[in-house]
Design an enzyme around this catalytic site. Structure first.
Site, PDB file in Angstrom:
ATOM      1  N   GLU A  10      37.710  55.760  43.576  1.00  0.00           N
ATOM      2  CA  GLU A  10      36.540  55.066  44.136  1.00  0.00           C
ATOM      3  C   GLU A  10      36.619  55.068  45.655  1.00  0.00           C
ATOM      4  OE1 GLU A  10      36.060  51.231  42.297  1.00  0.00           O
ATOM      5  OE2 GLU A  10      35.888  52.098  40.309  1.00  0.00           O
ATOM      6  N   HIS A  45      30.719  50.198  41.222  1.00  0.00           N
ATOM      7  CA  HIS A  45      31.606  49.038  40.985  1.00  0.00           C
ATOM      8  C   HIS A  45      30.936  47.722  41.418  1.00  0.00           C
ATOM      9  CE1 HIS A  45      36.137  47.941  40.489  1.00  0.00           C
ATOM     10  NE2 HIS A  45      35.363  46.928  40.132  1.00  0.00           N
ATOM     11  N   MET A  50      39.234  41.614  24.433  1.00  0.00           N
ATOM     12  CA  MET A  50      38.464  40.383  24.186  1.00  0.00           C
ATOM     13  C   MET A  50      39.018  39.247  25.045  1.00  0.00           C
ATOM     14  SD  MET A  50      35.887  39.094  22.817  1.00  0.00           S
ATOM     15  CE  MET A  50      35.112  39.800  21.380  1.00  0.00           C
ATOM     16  N   GLY A  51      38.855  39.409  26.365  1.00  0.00           N
ATOM     17  CA  GLY A  51      39.207  38.315  27.277  1.00  0.00           C
ATOM     18  C   GLY A  51      37.939  37.516  27.546  1.00  0.00           C
ATOM     19  N   ARG A  52      37.925  36.854  28.712  1.00  0.00           N
ATOM     20  CA  ARG A  52      36.771  36.006  29.046  1.00  0.00           C
ATOM     21  C   ARG A  52      35.486  36.815  29.126  1.00  0.00           C
ATOM     22  NH1 ARG A  52      40.972  33.197  32.787  1.00  0.00           N
ATOM     23  NH2 ARG A  52      41.412  35.374  33.188  1.00  0.00           N
ATOM     24  N   ILE A  53      35.561  38.000  29.766  1.00  0.00           N
ATOM     25  CA  ILE A  53      34.334  38.799  29.921  1.00  0.00           C
ATOM     26  C   ILE A  53      33.926  39.391  28.568  1.00  0.00           C
ATOM     27  CG2 ILE A  53      33.254  40.736  31.152  1.00  0.00           C
ATOM     28  CD1 ILE A  53      35.271  40.171  33.460  1.00  0.00           C
ATOM     29  N   THR A  60      33.192  48.867  32.402  1.00  0.00           N
ATOM     30  CA  THR A  60      33.054  47.999  33.585  1.00  0.00           C
ATOM     31  C   THR A  60      34.409  47.384  33.930  1.00  0.00           C
ATOM     32  OG1 THR A  60      32.293  46.218  32.120  1.00  0.00           O
ATOM     33  CG2 THR A  60      30.603  47.410  33.313  1.00  0.00           C
ATOM     34  N   SER A  61      35.487  48.024  33.476  1.00  0.00           N
ATOM     35  CA  SER A  61      36.825  47.487  33.713  1.00  0.00           C
ATOM     36  C   SER A  61      37.463  48.190  34.917  1.00  0.00           C
ATOM     37  CB  SER A  61      37.648  47.681  32.438  1.00  0.00           C
ATOM     38  OG  SER A  61      39.006  47.613  32.691  1.00  0.00           O
ATOM     39  N   ARG A  62      38.188  49.267  34.658  1.00  0.00           N
ATOM     40  CA  ARG A  62      38.751  50.109  35.708  1.00  0.00           C
ATOM     41  C   ARG A  62      38.656  51.553  35.230  1.00  0.00           C
ATOM     42  NH1 ARG A  62      38.295  46.186  38.398  1.00  0.00           N
ATOM     43  NH2 ARG A  62      39.891  45.066  39.576  1.00  0.00           N
TER      44      ARG A  62
HETATM   45  C1  DGY Z   1      37.327  42.391  39.621  1.00  0.00           C
HETATM   46  O1  DGY Z   1      37.172  41.234  40.033  1.00  0.00           O
HETATM   47  O2  DGY Z   1      38.392  42.798  39.170  1.00  0.00           O
HETATM   48  C2  DGY Z   1      36.121  43.272  39.638  1.00  0.00           C
HETATM   49  O3  DGY Z   1      36.388  44.579  39.329  1.00  0.00           O
HETATM   50  C3  DGY Z   1      35.342  43.131  40.917  1.00  0.00           C
HETATM   51  O4  DGY Z   1      34.694  41.927  40.775  1.00  0.00           O
END
Ligand code: DGY
Length: 326
Positions: free
Chosen positions: A267, A286, A155-158, A236-238
């Site tokens: 990747e 990505h 639960m960070g900014r994103i 959508t992280s890593r």
């Molecule tokens: C980041 O900024 O870490 C994203 O994976 C690419 O925008």
């Protein structure tokens, strides 16, 4: 003398001009090929500033060949591609680009969640293959997003920006984070849960936590096993946060329903990767922060961070703040 800066890929014009105004800039010219390590090493023999992307692995060996380097400015919020401890030991500042990409990445996370839940790619391919013969009650049925339970890991900014979107879809939002965030709970009406509870109760699980040694394969066989059979996993992280072998098994044995992946352990993901053979996987290259506006802002912020560091100022987005205490 103007400081020498190396930029590892073509960047938006305005960011380049910002750098060129105050520095002697050299830039890797190929847009779709990362700079080879030997070229990077050669450039770092002279450079005081490095403007790089998440595709560049900046390790201790490379830094040993960078005697003049003062700042590494990563054009990304994540910086797991950089050995920050090695940089700190050498007194090199590391900066990143938070905030400017928050909303755009949350948009993509939600788009991927919806595309996976409602099988958009499968449906589009079905139509294009000419298989659409008639409307049919259970044809290409997916999962409802509205009213479902969303579990956010990180639960960070994103994470907060995704939770805000989820609230618009009347979702119940659970979150798991290293530290509990009472102010976010109050502001967004989200509920803290330990990881097993979140995994058990969520219809959608979104991974938004940074990738560190602690989050490596945070989601593996055991975690997938306790998720709902109808659950959808979104990352959508890593890529490294998820054990891809375990995910493949979970998706092929009906342990979970589907996955939406913007990131992979390797990747670009190899085309023969087993996950890419599955119809219940939506795979993207990505592109979380990939809007014209946001990528432009990221490049400008990375340029600004680099210039601040070279001017001896405290860069706005310094990662290794301990460097100032050295
Ligand atoms: C980041 O900024 O870490 C994203 O994976 C690419 O925008």
């Amino acid at each position: 003398m103007r400081p020498r800066v190396f930029v590892t890929r073509k960047i938006p014009e305005k960011a380049l001009l910002m750098l060129e105004e105050r520095c002697d800039v050299r830039m890797w010219q190929k847009e779709d090929v990362p700079v080879p390590k030997d070229v990077l090493k050669e450039e770092l023999a002279e450079a005081e500033g490095l403007f790089c992307l998440l595709t560049e692995k900046i390790d201790a060996d490379l830094l040993d060949h960078a005697p003049h380097l003062r700042v590494i400015s990563n054009m990304a919020v994540g910086y797991n591609n950089i050995d920050v401890s090695a940089a700190t030991r050498k007194g090199i500042m590391v900066t990143n680009t938070p905030d400017v990409l928050t909303e755009t990445t949350a948009d993509l996370t939600f788009a991927l969640l919806m595309a996976t839940a409602r099988r958009l790619l499968e449906a589009s391919d079905y139509l294009r293959r000419g298989e659409w013969k008639t409307w049919s009650p259970m044809l290409l049925t997916g999962q409802d997003v509205h009213g479902a339970t969303l579990g956010i890991i990180g639960m960070g900014r994103i994470g907060e920006a995704v939770a805000k979107r989820a609230k618009g879809f009347d979702m119940r939002v659970l979150y798991h984070n290293r530290n509990r965030k009472p102010e976010v709970e109050e502001k967004l009406g989200v509920t803290y849960a330990d990881l097993p509870t979140l995994l058990k109760e969520s219809d959608f699980v979104c991974i938004l936590t940074p990738y560190t040694s602690e989050t490596h394969h945070l989601i593996g066989k055991g975690e997938l096993a306790i998720m709902k059979k109808t659950a959808v996993l979104i990352n959508t992280s890593r890529g490294g946060v998820v054990d891809e072998n375990a995910l493949y098994e979970a998706l092929t044995t009906g342990t979970i329903l589907a996955a939406g992946l913007d990131v992979f352990e390797q990747e670009p993901v190899p085309l023969n990767h087993p996950l890419l053979s599955l119809p219940n996987v939506v795979a993207l290259p990505h592109i979380g922060s990939a809007s014209v506006q946001t990528r432009t802002r990221m490049a400008e912020l990375a340029a600004q961070n680099l210039l601040q560091a070279l001017a001896g100022e405290l860069p706005e987005n310094l990662v290794n703040t301990e460097i100032y205490k050295l």
